[in-house]
Design an enzyme around this catalytic site. Structure first.
Site, PDB file in Angstrom:
ATOM      1  CD  GLU A  60      -3.329  -3.841  -7.238  1.00 15.48           C
ATOM      2  OE1 GLU A  60      -2.642  -4.214  -6.297  1.00 15.48           O
ATOM      3  OE2 GLU A  60      -4.159  -2.902  -6.885  1.00 15.48           O
ATOM      4  CD  GLU A 101      -2.718  -1.251  -0.079  1.00 16.88           C
ATOM      5  OE1 GLU A 101      -2.948  -0.275  -0.866  1.00 16.88           O
ATOM      6  OE2 GLU A 101      -3.174  -2.418  -0.505  1.00 16.88           O
TER       7      GLU A 101
END
Length: 301
Positions: free
Chosen positions: A199, A131
């Site tokens: 991602e 994150e």
């Protein structure tokens, strides 16, 4: 480059918004939609992170929280060369996490109680590092703005479906219904195009931040198993936010496959294992020495 992509995305979603406005009310609808879209652009840029956190009822955690989460985030943020983000906890049993914020100076990391209860300390560090990579890569601005606009377009499309649109326009009833269906799909496709590449990039950067790719690989496998069988009610109510999570949180509704913005978890794990093999598989960097006491193995209870 990220800000350019964000501006391009906002322009594309504004055009979709205006197209739906035309279908609802003709040229007057375009003008109204343009004004609304301009307001939403400003709101999305300055407040979309707070809106998304509210959607998921995320509660802030202060320094020295009982979980030791803020200490872990602080250590990993130093590894990443980032200012300390705000830390939030979401009360849902599904293991998952996301980051939000328009820039690293105004960022937040949110994790679920399910994540805290099901991962080891090393796995959690891998997730937090992932994150933080999104924040460092400035993905969070485009992710959060997309979530806000996707929800608004879906709402306007449903509004058009309820009132039937302008039946006298050139598209006719069939065209109106097609646009009401295609507009949310277009927003989802934009999310998909953005999400799949970012991602993989965040996985690689997250492995660098925490010092061990296999921590994140193990976490992804465990989160995928949990997310597939445990509902996330807030995410189901706001499917336009699904692309923000580390693993797609949706599975309970048939429409959820429209928001399947993530690459296959198996492919992400394989890439991380390959990265670990190239690095010799040994932990590196200072992350391991910054793990909170008592979190070296086993799930947090």
């Amino acid at each position: 480059m990220s800000y350019f992509k964000t501006a391009l995305l906002m322009a594309a979603l504004t055009a979709l918004f205006m197209g739906l406005g035309y279908l609802l009310a003709g040229t007057g609808g375009i003008a109204i939609a343009l004004v609304v879209a301009a307001g939403m652009n400003g709101l999305a840029w300055w407040n979309s992170d707070k809106m998304v956190l509210r959607m998921h009822n995320a509660q802030p955690l202060g320094a020295g929280d009982r979980f030791g989460l803020t200490d872990m985030v602080a250590g990993l943020a130093r590894n990443a060369g980032l200012p300390m983000p705000a830390v939030y906890l979401i009360d849902t049993p599904q293991p998952n996490a996301f980051a939000t914020g328009r820039n690293p100076e105004n960022a937040a990391v949110a994790v679920t109680t399910g994540l805290m209860g099901s991962l080891s300390g090393e796995e959690l560090a891998g997730v937090i590092a992932h994150e933080l990579a999104h924040i460092r890569n400035r993905d969070t601005a485009i992710m959060t703005v997309t979530a806000t606009f996707a929800g608004a377009i879906s709402m306007l499309a449903n509004f058009a479906l309820f009132f039937g649109g302008r039946r006298e326009n050139g598209l006719g009833v069939v065209g109106t219904i097609a646009m009401m269906i295609l507009a949310p799909l277009a927003a989802a496709l934009v999310q998909m195009a953005i999400s799949r590449t970012r991602e993989y990039a965040a996985d690689r950067a997250g492995a660098e931040i925490c010092g061990q790719p296999l921590w994140l690989a193990s976490a992804l496998a465990r989160i995928q198993q949990g997310a597939a069988r445990i509902d996330n009610d807030a995410a189901e109510r706001h499917p336009g936010t699904a692309h923000m999570f580390i693993i797609n949180p949706l599975h309970a509704h048939k429409r959820d496959n429209l928001f399947a913005t993530h690459p296959a978890t198996e492919n992400r794990i394989a890439a991380l294992r390959q990265l670990a093999g190239a690095a010799g598989g040994a932990p590196s960097g200072p992350a391991a020495s910054r793990m909170p006491a008592g979190r070296d193995a086993g799930p947090w209870g």
